[in-house]
Design a protein around this motif. Sequence first.
Motif, PDB file in Angstrom:
ATOM      1  N   LEU A 123     -11.178 -50.162   1.075  1.00 52.50           N
ATOM      2  CA  LEU A 123     -11.265 -48.858   0.409  1.00 52.50           C
ATOM      3  C   LEU A 123     -11.910 -49.081  -0.958  1.00 52.50           C
ATOM      4  N   GLU A 124     -13.099 -48.496  -1.154  1.00 53.09           N
ATOM      5  CA  GLU A 124     -13.762 -48.603  -2.471  1.00 53.09           C
ATOM      6  C   GLU A 124     -13.527 -47.352  -3.302  1.00 53.09           C
ATOM      7  N   SER A 125     -13.197 -46.228  -2.649  1.00 54.33           N
ATOM      8  CA  SER A 125     -12.960 -44.990  -3.398  1.00 54.33           C
ATOM      9  C   SER A 125     -11.852 -45.204  -4.429  1.00 54.33           C
ATOM     10  N   THR A 126     -11.985 -44.529  -5.560  1.00 52.09           N
ATOM     11  CA  THR A 126     -10.964 -44.605  -6.612  1.00 52.09           C
ATOM     12  C   THR A 126      -9.769 -43.749  -6.186  1.00 52.09           C
ATOM     13  N   VAL A 127      -8.580 -44.334  -6.225  1.00 57.07           N
ATOM     14  CA  VAL A 127      -7.395 -43.601  -5.744  1.00 57.07           C
ATOM     15  C   VAL A 127      -6.195 -43.834  -6.658  1.00 57.07           C
ATOM     16  N   PRO A 128      -5.203 -42.960  -6.629  1.00 51.45           N
ATOM     17  CA  PRO A 128      -3.989 -43.195  -7.416  1.00 51.45           C
ATOM     18  C   PRO A 128      -3.237 -44.421  -6.889  1.00 51.45           C
ATOM     19  N   PRO A 129      -2.516 -45.114  -7.786  1.00 47.43           N
ATOM     20  CA  PRO A 129      -1.735 -46.274  -7.348  1.00 47.43           C
ATOM     21  C   PRO A 129      -0.810 -45.916  -6.191  1.00 47.43           C
ATOM     22  N   LEU A 130      -0.683 -46.808  -5.264  1.00 47.50           N
ATOM     23  CA  LEU A 130       0.174 -46.730  -4.063  1.00 47.50           C
ATOM     24  C   LEU A 130      -0.503 -46.011  -2.889  1.00 47.50           C
ATOM     25  N   THR A 131      -1.738 -45.529  -3.082  1.00 46.06           N
ATOM     26  CA  THR A 131      -2.426 -44.827  -1.986  1.00 46.06           C
ATOM     27  C   THR A 131      -2.585 -45.733  -0.764  1.00 46.06           C
ATOM     28  N   CYS A 132      -2.975 -46.987  -0.989  1.00 43.71           N
ATOM     29  CA  CYS A 132      -3.167 -47.895   0.163  1.00 43.71           C
ATOM     30  C   CYS A 132      -1.863 -48.022   0.952  1.00 43.71           C
ATOM     31  N   ARG A 133      -0.759 -48.160   0.235  1.00 45.42           N
ATOM     32  CA  ARG A 133       0.526 -48.392   0.931  1.00 45.42           C
ATOM     33  C   ARG A 133       1.099 -47.128   1.549  1.00 45.42           C
ATOM     34  N   THR A 134       1.007 -46.015   0.814  1.00 51.41           N
ATOM     35  CA  THR A 134       1.727 -44.829   1.299  1.00 51.41           C
ATOM     36  C   THR A 134       0.861 -43.873   2.114  1.00 51.41           C
ATOM     37  N   THR A 135      -0.452 -43.933   1.935  1.00 46.83           N
ATOM     38  CA  THR A 135      -1.336 -42.998   2.669  1.00 46.83           C
ATOM     39  C   THR A 135      -2.200 -43.721   3.703  1.00 46.83           C
ATOM     40  N   ILE A 136      -2.888 -44.773   3.280  1.00 45.56           N
ATOM     41  CA  ILE A 136      -3.866 -45.416   4.176  1.00 45.56           C
ATOM     42  C   ILE A 136      -3.172 -46.267   5.250  1.00 45.56           C
ATOM     43  N   THR A 137      -2.171 -47.054   4.846  1.00 45.08           N
ATOM     44  CA  THR A 137      -1.510 -47.947   5.812  1.00 45.08           C
ATOM     45  C   THR A 137      -0.901 -47.165   6.986  1.00 45.08           C
ATOM     46  N   PRO A 138      -0.100 -46.111   6.747  1.00 43.88           N
ATOM     47  CA  PRO A 138       0.463 -45.384   7.895  1.00 43.88           C
ATOM     48  C   PRO A 138      -0.618 -44.801   8.810  1.00 43.88           C
ATOM     49  N   LEU A 139      -1.720 -44.339   8.224  1.00 42.37           N
ATOM     50  CA  LEU A 139      -2.810 -43.796   9.052  1.00 42.37           C
ATOM     51  C   LEU A 139      -3.404 -44.890   9.925  1.00 42.37           C
ATOM     52  N   LEU A 140      -3.732 -46.013   9.311  1.00 39.82           N
ATOM     53  CA  LEU A 140      -4.388 -47.091  10.069  1.00 39.82           C
ATOM     54  C   LEU A 140      -3.462 -47.642  11.159  1.00 39.82           C
ATOM     55  N   GLN A 141      -2.152 -47.632  10.880  1.00 42.98           N
ATOM     56  CA  GLN A 141      -1.216 -48.199  11.867  1.00 42.98           C
ATOM     57  C   GLN A 141      -1.062 -47.321  13.114  1.00 42.98           C
ATOM     58  N   ARG A 142      -1.616 -46.089  13.037  1.00 41.81           N
ATOM     59  CA  ARG A 142      -1.662 -45.255  14.248  1.00 41.81           C
ATOM     60  C   ARG A 142      -2.496 -45.929  15.336  1.00 41.81           C
ATOM     61  N   SER A 143      -3.331 -46.873  14.940  1.00 38.76           N
ATOM     62  CA  SER A 143      -4.171 -47.583  15.914  1.00 38.76           C
ATOM     63  C   SER A 143      -3.341 -48.537  16.767  1.00 38.76           C
ATOM     64  N   GLY A 144      -2.075 -48.772  16.363  1.00 47.22           N
ATOM     65  CA  GLY A 144      -1.228 -49.737  17.068  1.00 47.22           C
ATOM     66  C   GLY A 144      -1.327 -51.123  16.450  1.00 47.22           C
ATOM     67  N   LEU A 145      -2.220 -51.295  15.492  1.00 45.38           N
ATOM     68  CA  LEU A 145      -2.367 -52.594  14.810  1.00 45.38           C
ATOM     69  C   LEU A 145      -1.463 -52.621  13.585  1.00 45.38           C
ATOM     70  N   LYS A 146      -1.133 -53.836  13.106  1.00 45.40           N
ATOM     71  CA  LYS A 146      -0.199 -53.938  11.990  1.00 45.40           C
ATOM     72  C   LYS A 146      -0.925 -54.483  10.765  1.00 45.40           C
ATOM     73  N   ILE A 147      -0.825 -53.712   9.677  1.00 50.26           N
ATOM     74  CA  ILE A 147      -1.524 -54.109   8.441  1.00 50.26           C
ATOM     75  C   ILE A 147      -0.977 -55.456   7.946  1.00 50.26           C
ATOM     76  N   GLY A 148      -1.899 -56.336   7.609  1.00 47.47           N
ATOM     77  CA  GLY A 148      -1.530 -57.666   7.095  1.00 47.47           C
ATOM     78  C   GLY A 148      -1.363 -58.679   8.211  1.00 47.47           C
ATOM     79  N   GLU A 149      -1.286 -58.204   9.465  1.00 46.45           N
ATOM     80  CA  GLU A 149      -1.142 -59.133  10.599  1.00 46.45           C
ATOM     81  C   GLU A 149      -2.354 -59.029  11.528  1.00 46.45           C
ATOM     82  N   THR A 150      -2.451 -57.891  12.226  1.00 42.30           N
ATOM     83  CA  THR A 150      -3.579 -57.759  13.164  1.00 42.30           C
ATOM     84  C   THR A 150      -4.710 -56.898  12.596  1.00 42.30           C
ATOM     85  N   LEU A 151      -4.430 -56.269  11.467  1.00 41.37           N
ATOM     86  CA  LEU A 151      -5.457 -55.454  10.806  1.00 41.37           C
ATOM     87  C   LEU A 151      -5.326 -55.677   9.299  1.00 41.37           C
TER      88      LEU A 151
END
Length: 405
Positions: A123-151
């Motif tokens: 993510l290069e866009s400028t975002v408020p702190p915690l966006t990666c953890r609270t917004t992006i991670t749950p969205l990406l994990q809908r893929s069935g992959l796990k952030i920090g492990e398989t994604l």
Amino acid sequence: MVSPNFTSRKIVVIGTGYVGLPAALLLARAGHSVVGVDIDENIVQAINAGILHIKEDQLQAIMDEPEVKKNITAQSAPCPADIFLIAVPTPLDVQKQASDLSMVIEATESLIPHLREGNLVILESTVPPLTCRTTITPLLQRSGLKIGETLHLAHCPERILPGDVFHEIVHNDRIIGAENSKSRSMAADVYSTFVQGDLLLTDDVTAEMVKLMENTYRDVNIALGNEFAAVAHTLQIDIGEAIRLANQHPRVDILNPGIGVGGHCIPIDPWFIKEVDPTNARLIFAARTINDEIPTKVAAHIRDTVRGIENPQIVAIGAAYKENTADTRESPSVEIVRLLRSYGFRVNHFDPFVEGMEFPTTIEDACKNADCLALLVKHKIVMDEFNAKRTEIENVMKTPTILQF
Ligand SMILES: NC(=O)c1ccc[n+]([C@@H]2O[C@H](COP(=O)([O-])OP(=O)(O)OC[C@H]3O[C@@H](n4cnc5c(N)ncnc54)[C@H](O)[C@@H]3O)[C@@H](O)[C@H]2O)c1
């Protein structure tokens, strides 16, 4: 020169504007296979035709390189890749005085069907702190992959200066933020293929905050300059002289006051800090308020200057948010002209850098019969012409009042 350890990757860059396109070009130049994705069909067509849709001279030369042309294509939707880089806008929701993350969310959702094990999302866009953890991670994990492990997910904010993007994107030090070291080093590998500055590794939340701190630092210090200027006006002393003398102190570096803060992100990013910690962001809020008031003060000053002239004609020069650029987003000069027109004044607004706002011929011609010339943005080409022709310009004006900001 390509390093012996270089591995070419397929990289999808989502959002090919001021930030995404330069990154896409540099990645293509480094030898990666790059797909630029943009919802704006005109941008997709321009990239595929080899036309740069942003004004950056050196980047057009890069776009013209045969190797780059071979390595980059554009389309309107994502496709499978090794790496996804998101660079879509994160504007301010003015009503809520908080970030509008809708485009980041849409971009993230658009890549979910294409994700596979081992992918890296940056993510290069400028975002408020915690966006990666609270917004992006749950969205990406809908893929069935796990952030920090398989994604893997990293936040690598951009620091480029529009007008000098090529130099800055290559030579600036770069913050690489991710929750774990594997994701960090994967992202660092990507940037190491074109960044010559240092790659500074940290966690994702710190990376998010660092970007906001950088722009907020500028905003707060410009507010201090503006406040000093207001006090100097009360005291009837020259603020330029006062700042120059104060800056002779070995540990003082006061920034110049100005109608704007010199960037389309700078007036927005401080709000992203306030959004996550309103109780503590008091100085940040005060500074933003001071800088936000400047266009109203400038418009009032122009109104006072033409007071007494019947139906005055005002010529305003400069619409970009800073000198020598064409970007009008969040531009204070646009707001000043809007205010002047809302007071009922006739205002002709020009900016030689902005498409559709060029002078018909010369500044002198534009100022014929005008009552006030307001130089809002001091583009070099404007000031060169103005300084060379000042007497002629004054001679063609009905009331030769010239204001410089
Ligand atoms: N411009 C700068 O100087 C600068 C500097 C540092 C950081 N940033 C940050 O970088 C981010 C991008 O800013 P920018 O200036 O490049 O914006 P931009 O408007 O120039 O470009 C963004 C592009 O994303 C496209 N887009 C929007 N939603 C999309 C989607 N769902 N899928 C595909 N494309 C989509 C838009 O059509 C646009 O072309 C913002 O968060 C901004 O704050 C900008």
